[in-house]
Design an enzyme around this catalytic site. Structure first.
Site, PDB file in Angstrom:
ATOM      1  N   GLU A  48     114.785   9.214 -31.003  1.00 43.25           N
ATOM      2  CA  GLU A  48     115.536   9.855 -32.081  1.00 43.25           C
ATOM      3  C   GLU A  48     117.016   9.522 -32.010  1.00 43.25           C
ATOM      4  O   GLU A  48     117.708   9.540 -32.998  1.00 43.25           O
ATOM      5  CB  GLU A  48     115.377  11.384 -32.001  1.00 43.25           C
ATOM      6  CG  GLU A  48     113.957  11.865 -32.085  1.00 43.25           C
ATOM      7  CD  GLU A  48     113.174  11.608 -30.818  1.00 43.25           C
ATOM      8  OE1 GLU A  48     111.951  11.465 -30.915  1.00 43.25           O
ATOM      9  OE2 GLU A  48     113.754  11.513 -29.737  1.00 43.25           O
ATOM     10  N   ASN A  70     107.965   5.753 -32.241  1.00 38.99           N
ATOM     11  CA  ASN A  70     108.471   5.337 -33.553  1.00 38.99           C
ATOM     12  C   ASN A  70     109.702   4.447 -33.416  1.00 38.99           C
ATOM     13  O   ASN A  70     110.417   4.527 -32.432  1.00 38.99           O
ATOM     14  CB  ASN A  70     108.816   6.579 -34.385  1.00 38.99           C
ATOM     15  CG  ASN A  70     109.871   7.427 -33.722  1.00 38.99           C
ATOM     16  OD1 ASN A  70     109.614   8.024 -32.686  1.00 38.99           O
ATOM     17  ND2 ASN A  70     111.059   7.478 -34.267  1.00 38.99           N
ATOM     18  N   ASP A 109     107.649   8.685 -38.544  1.00 38.44           N
ATOM     19  CA  ASP A 109     107.776   9.184 -37.175  1.00 38.44           C
ATOM     20  C   ASP A 109     106.416   9.277 -36.488  1.00 38.44           C
ATOM     21  O   ASP A 109     106.147  10.195 -35.719  1.00 38.44           O
ATOM     22  CB  ASP A 109     108.475  10.548 -37.158  1.00 38.44           C
ATOM     23  CG  ASP A 109     108.889  10.969 -35.757  1.00 38.44           C
ATOM     24  OD1 ASP A 109     109.037  10.082 -34.900  1.00 38.44           O
ATOM     25  OD2 ASP A 109     109.053  12.168 -35.519  1.00 38.44           O
TER      26      ASP A 109
END
Lengths: 259, 613
Positions: B214, B298, B340
């Site tokens: 992230e 991801n 994601d």
């Protein structure tokens, strides 16, 4: 007012995010907070937390502090004061490159490497970056993490440094970051606000900036509004000192029209 | 002779016999507490590595990640007698993911941050703590961890308990003394990198991976020497072939995964340097082929518009040689992910007949909503069938290995996309399934959650205003949110399932020779289910929601025990923690919309429960 005056202003802020704030309280937001607190007859205390994905949850949301400086005045899920400045996304380039880029639609951009900030897990788009993508320039973009590393001083400055070092031809950044870091550059840089893109009228490049508080903290919101009006000239002086490119606020424009 | 106070025992005679014969565990088994001999296994089903048969020395119990134990003292006939025989609190009110280990007569617990290691004496009354090791991790790791400050467990090797700390250190702690044997820094928390996964040790090589996709972290798998902690090799998930450890032995099955330096050319300039593909899930190992298997997360950054291309090697299943780290094959499940869909899920290794022929299978129940079956020698995709409602894709072409995307569900900035199924939390999270060689079923802890990617609003981070899309998650079609599924691998179909109306199933699964499957619910029920029929045979309400993995072991008394953590948390479970407000359906990275009821259903906990019949 007396009850509030006795209470310190509890500020949620990033400990490493100049020109806004740092732990040494050298940022322009630190100076504005100090000004407001002094005017209210109190002082400011800080809850330091890096501005990452969970910032609002961990700060305002958890109740450990009561206000966040520099939030967009149209940000939802917060109560905001009236805006106290307005700035713009800008192009930054080396003066010696003589690029004179005028707009998102400037054909020069097709041949240039364009540095931009990327925001990691914020499922996010910086409006001018999205406009560049819509103009077919995604392959020209070079991303720089706005978060950098926790050990690094001023992570957002990496992008401006890349312009200095000719790693990119031009950068797109939010005005306060660009204005402040370009003043500290070793080579002369040109900072130009990006005019609105006629092809993408729904993408704003300018934002009015306010102080954010919890939605239920209306009394604090009112108090801060009063202070912002009273201290307006001094606040503008602080912004100028830090090289923040500030536009006319819509409220100011309206006021001057009335006059 | 060592004196054992038979606390956990009713049959103290057995314990004394065990000690006298020099065996602390599994009375009639080898001292390793592991076996490949599976009584009652279906003909032609062969497990590639020994399964846990008394001890539990690695995250899944076995290298094949079956999470199957042949222990059968606890079985369908006596399961109703199952009761709590011991409880321990870790004192940390965060998500308790993973499971304990049992080595010899000690049970080992790794707590959520600050990642303490607790050694619990199984020979004494009341499960006393023998010692606690505190690694004193860097507090800044808490601020950069995306989804609660979890830890998914440890491995035992070479006399040490080996695990990762949230601030990117791999530590080896002497299993007897609790003293640090070695410690190696593997990542940099200041870059947003954290570590939450459980290491696996293969041929004295410790395999660990990072989290933090992230925040633009570059995913990697790192190999360390089990004796010294020295880093042996690093295989990145993005970048040039030399960094990814791709060489002449790399033979992907499909043309789409072949080419030079795809980890660079499938990205915008330099974007691979913050390209995600982190390695925060489970690692499998096939000792016969000498290959390790794992999946990558991801791609970063989240905004897919900024990274045109396939974004290799995110969302990819890898086969690598453990000694060299060199890749044998790779299969990218989904190019250019915009949802994601980390595919770091477990890869379950089973040899079994497939359409009439014995095949070496890798079974991967995916976050994307498909059960993928691959030939683990070659990387050929043999099957991809959905196990929950899926709208993002229409299916997979087994000839090309390519996914057929549903164009209506692609997200674009400036427009709203509704009913994307599954949501970003997946049709299944990292919580691992279990495979029973007796039934041939894979038991999948599943979610049925969809999402809208909607509207846009002004937001602000790190001194910069921006326009953010809002993600809202909600229960998918069918009126249920969680589902415990028995999936027949051979026929590629759901056999039976138990639906949960309120919450996703967010716990791992254990199957045993006693024909029982164990799992937990987010509102705290720990369940035992008949593994052939799906009948709930027994359940017990623990103090908090369950997001950990059940495990089983044989105590010093020769009796079988089952253990589970009870402590709500993790990405979806964190909504139960007091500092997350449920007023805003878009908070908690969008999960609040789906998890609104969790605060009423459970409260934070920090418990280890041990059960026996």
């Amino acid at each position: 007012m007396a009850a509030l005056a006795a209470t310190p202003l509890r500020v949620c802020a990033d400990p490493n995010n100049l020109p806004y704030s740092n732990r040494q309280q050298q940022g322009f937001e630190n100076k504005i907070v100090e000004l407001i607190a002094r005017d209210m007859g109190t002082h400011a205390t800080y809850y330091w937390y890096p501005q990452r994905g969970s910032f609002f949850k961990q700060t305002l949301g958890s109740g450990v502090c009561d206000l966040v400086m520099s939030v967009p005045s149209t940000m939802p899920s917060l109560a905001v004061t009236q805006p106290y400045y307005r700035s713009s996304y800008v192009f930054i380039s080396r003066r010696d490159r003589n690029l004179h880029i005028q707009s998102i639609e400037d054909p020069q951009l097709r041949k240039l490497k364009i540095g931009v900030h990327v925001l990691g897990d914020e499922d996010a788009s910086l409006p001018p970056v999205r406009a560049l993508i819509r103009h077919g320039l995604v392959r020209n973009l070079v991303g720089f993490s706005i978060f950098g590393t926790l050990d690094e001083t001023n992570p957002p400055a990496d992008l401006i440094k890349a312009v200095e070092d000719r790693k990119v031809d031009v950068a797109v950044a939010w005005g306060p970051l660009a204005g402040y870091f370009s003043r500290h550059s070793s080579v002369p840089l040109v900072v130009v606000p990006i005019p609105d893109d006629p092809a993408n009228p729904e993408l704003p490049f300018q934002f009015s900036i306010a102080i954010g508080v919890r939605e239920k903290d209306r009394a604090l919101q009112q108090t801060l509004n009063t202070e912002l009006i009273r201290l307006h000239p001094e606040i503008q002086r602080i912004l100028r000192t830090y090289g923040i490119p500030a536009m006319t606020l819509p409220s100011e424009a309206a006021r001057s029209m009335e006059n | 002779m060592k004196q054992i106070n038979p606390v956990l025992c009713r049959h103290s005679v057995l314990a004394i016999v065990a000690v006298a014969s020099g065996l602390v565990l599994g009375q009639n088994k080898a001292g390793s507490g592991a076996t490949t001999d599976i009584p009652g296994a279906q003909p032609n089903i062969h497990l590639v590595a020994p399964v846990a048969d008394g001890q539990w020395t690695m995250p899944a119990g076995d290298y094949g990640n079956t999470r199957y134990s042949p222990l059968d003292q606890i079985n369908t006939t006596n399961i109703h007698n199952l009761h709590v025989v011991g409880e321990v609190s870790t004192g940390v009110l965060h998500g308790h993911e993973g499971s304990p280990l049992v080595v010899g007569d000690t049970l080992y617990v790794v707590t959520p941050f600050p990642d303490k290691l607790m050694a619990i004496d199984l020979t004494k009354p009341g499960l006393p703590v023998k010692w606690t090791f505190n690694p004193n991790p860097d507090n800044r790791a808490v601020g950069v961890a995306c989804c609660d400050v979890v830890n998914r467990g440890a491995s035992y090797a070479d006399g040490n308990i080996i695990y990762n700390t949230l601030d990117d250190h791999t530590v080896a702690v002497d299993a007897n003394t609790g003293k640090l044997a070695w410690e190696t820094q593997v990542g940099d928390v200041s870059k947003g990198e954290t570590m939450t996964m459980a290491p696996v040790v293969v041929n004295n090589i410790v395999l660990v991976g990072n989290s933090g996709g992230e925040l633009g972290v570059r995913g990697k798998l790192v190999a360390l020497d089990a004796h010294s902690g020295k880093i042996l090799w690093t295989a990145y998930s993005t970048g040039p072939d030399s960094d990814v450890r791709i060489g002449p032995d790399f033979h992907p099955y499909y043309a789409k995964d072949r080419g030079t330096d795809l980890g660079v050319s499938t990205w915008n300039p330099d974007q691979w340097k913050m390209g995600g593909g982190t390695v925060w899930g489970w690692i499998s190992y096939d000792p016969e082929l000498n290959l390790i298997y794992y999946g990558t997360g991801n791609p970063g950054v989240w905004n897919a518009d900024l990274r045109p291309g396939d974004n290799k090697w995110s969302v990819t299943i890898w086969a690598r040689n453990p000694e060299t780290g060199m890749a044998k094959w790779a299969y990218q499940i989904e190019p250019h992910d915009g949802f994601d869909y980390d595919e770091i899920m477990e890869n379950v290794l089973v040899d079994m007949p497939w359409h009439g022929q014995m095949r070496k299978l890798l079974i991967h129940p995916g976050r994307t909503g498909f059960v993928f079956v691959l030939d683990r020698e070659t990387g050929e995709l043999l099957s991809a069938q959905t196990f929950e409602p899926v709208t993002w894709a229409k299916g997979f072409d087994l000839k090309t290995g390519k996914v057929e995307i549903n164009p209506d569900k692609q997200t674009h900035y400036g427009q709203t996309t509704r009913d994307i199924c599954p949501s970003s939390t997946g049709a299944k999270e990292f919580v691992p399934s279990s495979f029973s060689p007796k039934t041939g079923y894979l038991y999948i802890p599943a979610h049925n959650t969809c999402m809208d990617f909607e509207g846009e609003q002004v937001n602000y981070i790190a001194g910069t205003p921006y326009i953010g899309a809002r993600v809202r998650m909600y229960p998918g079609p069918g009126g249920y949110q969680g589902e415990f599924i028995a999936w027949d691998v051979a026929t590629e179909k759901k056999v039976w399932s138990i639906k949960d109306g309120s919450f996703p199933i967010y716990s791992g699964v254990l199957t045993t020779g006693g024909d029982v499957a164990f799992y937990g619910t987010m509102d705290g029920w720990f369940r035992a289910v008949d593994d052939r029929t799906g009948k709930i045979l027994w359940q017990f309400k623990t103090a908090s929601g369950i997001v950990g993995n059940p495990m089983t072991f044989v105590g010093p008394d020769g009796k079988q025990y089952v253990a589970i953590y009870s402590g709500i948390g993790g990405w979806m479970g964190a909504v139960a923690l007091p500092w997350i407000s449920t007023d805003d359906p878009y908070s908690g990275l969008g999960t609040v919309g789906a998890m609104r009821g969790i605060k009423a259903a459970t409260t934070p906990g920090s418990m280890l429960y041990v059960f026996s019949e």
